[in-house]
Motif scaffolding. Structure first.
Motif, PDB file in Angstrom:
ATOM      1  N   THR A  21      -9.139   9.059 -13.480  1.00 49.34           N
ATOM      2  CA  THR A  21      -8.988  10.493 -13.708  1.00 49.34           C
ATOM      3  C   THR A  21      -7.822  11.102 -12.956  1.00 49.34           C
ATOM      4  OG1 THR A  21     -10.573  11.022 -11.961  1.00 49.34           O
ATOM      5  CG2 THR A  21     -11.447  10.825 -14.188  1.00 49.34           C
ATOM      6  N   GLU A  22      -7.675  10.743 -11.704  1.00 48.49           N
ATOM      7  CA  GLU A  22      -6.604  11.336 -10.895  1.00 48.49           C
ATOM      8  C   GLU A  22      -5.273  10.606 -11.088  1.00 48.49           C
ATOM      9  OE1 GLU A  22      -6.843  13.940  -8.593  1.00 48.49           O
ATOM     10  OE2 GLU A  22      -8.927  14.337  -9.102  1.00 48.49           O
ATOM     11  N   LYS A  23      -5.363   9.312 -11.378  1.00 44.44           N
ATOM     12  CA  LYS A  23      -4.176   8.466 -11.526  1.00 44.44           C
ATOM     13  C   LYS A  23      -3.237   8.621 -10.333  1.00 44.44           C
ATOM     14  CE  LYS A  23      -4.273   8.348 -16.566  1.00 44.44           C
ATOM     15  NZ  LYS A  23      -5.449   7.627 -16.646  1.00 44.44           N
ATOM     16  N   LYS A  24      -3.830   8.596  -9.155  1.00 45.13           N
ATOM     17  CA  LYS A  24      -3.062   8.803  -7.935  1.00 45.13           C
ATOM     18  C   LYS A  24      -2.520   7.495  -7.385  1.00 45.13           C
ATOM     19  CE  LYS A  24      -4.748  13.034  -5.885  1.00 45.13           C
ATOM     20  NZ  LYS A  24      -3.569  13.835  -5.871  1.00 45.13           N
ATOM     21  N   SER A  25      -1.348   7.606  -6.818  1.00 44.00           N
ATOM     22  CA  SER A  25      -0.815   6.517  -6.016  1.00 44.00           C
ATOM     23  C   SER A  25      -0.877   6.977  -4.560  1.00 44.00           C
ATOM     24  CB  SER A  25       0.614   6.189  -6.429  1.00 44.00           C
ATOM     25  OG  SER A  25       1.451   7.299  -6.206  1.00 44.00           O
ATOM     26  N   PHE A  26      -0.965   6.021  -3.652  1.00 47.47           N
ATOM     27  CA  PHE A  26      -1.101   6.328  -2.238  1.00 47.47           C
ATOM     28  C   PHE A  26      -0.069   5.563  -1.434  1.00 47.47           C
ATOM     29  CE2 PHE A  26      -5.194   7.220  -4.135  1.00 47.47           C
ATOM     30  CZ  PHE A  26      -5.490   8.464  -3.606  1.00 47.47           C
ATOM     31  N   ASP A  27       0.385   6.182  -0.359  1.00 51.31           N
ATOM     32  CA  ASP A  27       1.316   5.511   0.542  1.00 51.31           C
ATOM     33  C   ASP A  27       0.572   4.518   1.434  1.00 51.31           C
ATOM     34  OD1 ASP A  27       3.719   7.092  -0.201  1.00 51.31           O
ATOM     35  OD2 ASP A  27       2.514   8.739   0.588  1.00 51.31           O
ATOM     36  N   TYR A  28      -0.629   4.903   1.844  1.00 50.86           N
ATOM     37  CA  TYR A  28      -1.467   4.064   2.699  1.00 50.86           C
ATOM     38  C   TYR A  28      -2.863   3.993   2.105  1.00 50.86           C
ATOM     39  CZ  TYR A  28       1.986   4.487   6.454  1.00 50.86           C
ATOM     40  OH  TYR A  28       3.134   4.447   7.207  1.00 50.86           O
TER      41      TYR A  28
END
Length: 144
Positions: A73-80
């Protein structure tokens, strides 16, 4: 300035990852965008809610999420991506979030595994809370 995105992951997103998310937002929310998830969504641990309130952080409105929430749903990428599973769960089932991110592991005991009276469970959860805060402050201190 773009904030550094961090995802804290544990088994059920009920206590450790929730406390870590809240601490990072409270301590350095101007520099970081913090989220949390679990391999499976669980119920928010009432002892975690209580001990965080003791240090002035309200997590009672938080909802447990699984990692699929961010993938679908969010399709987020994360640095950590910081896993906070205890050492026993880490090798067996601690989740990993896909993508290009820096992965860190903090072996933290699971408050839901605490036994004893209500006061003993609260004391144990306080110790876990304090360990998470100390690890958070140490980690933040290593970053530019």
């Amino acid at each position: 300035m773009q904030k550094t995105k961090v995802l804290f992951i544990c088994m059920h997103n009920s206590a450790r990852s929730q406390m870590a998310e809240a601490f990072l937002n409270a301590i350095a929310g101007d520099r970081f965008e913090s989220h949390s998830a679990g391999l499976l969504a669980g119920e928010l641990n009432p002892f975690a809610v209580r001990v965080m309130a003791e240090v002035g952080i309200d997590i009672s409105h938080h909802k447990s999420k699984d990692v699929q929430h961010y993938l679908n749903t969010e399709k987020k990428s994360f640095d950590y991506c910081i896993t906070v599973c205890d050492h026993a769960s880490f090798s067996a089932r601690c989740p990993v979030y896909p993508g290009r991110n820096i992965r860190i592991h903090w072996g933290i005991p699971d408050p839901s595994a605490l036994v004893g009276s209500e006061e003993e469970k609260l004391a144990g959860t306080r110790a876990i809370r304090d360990e998470i805060k100390a690890k958070m402050e140490e980690w933040i201190g290593t970053l530019p």
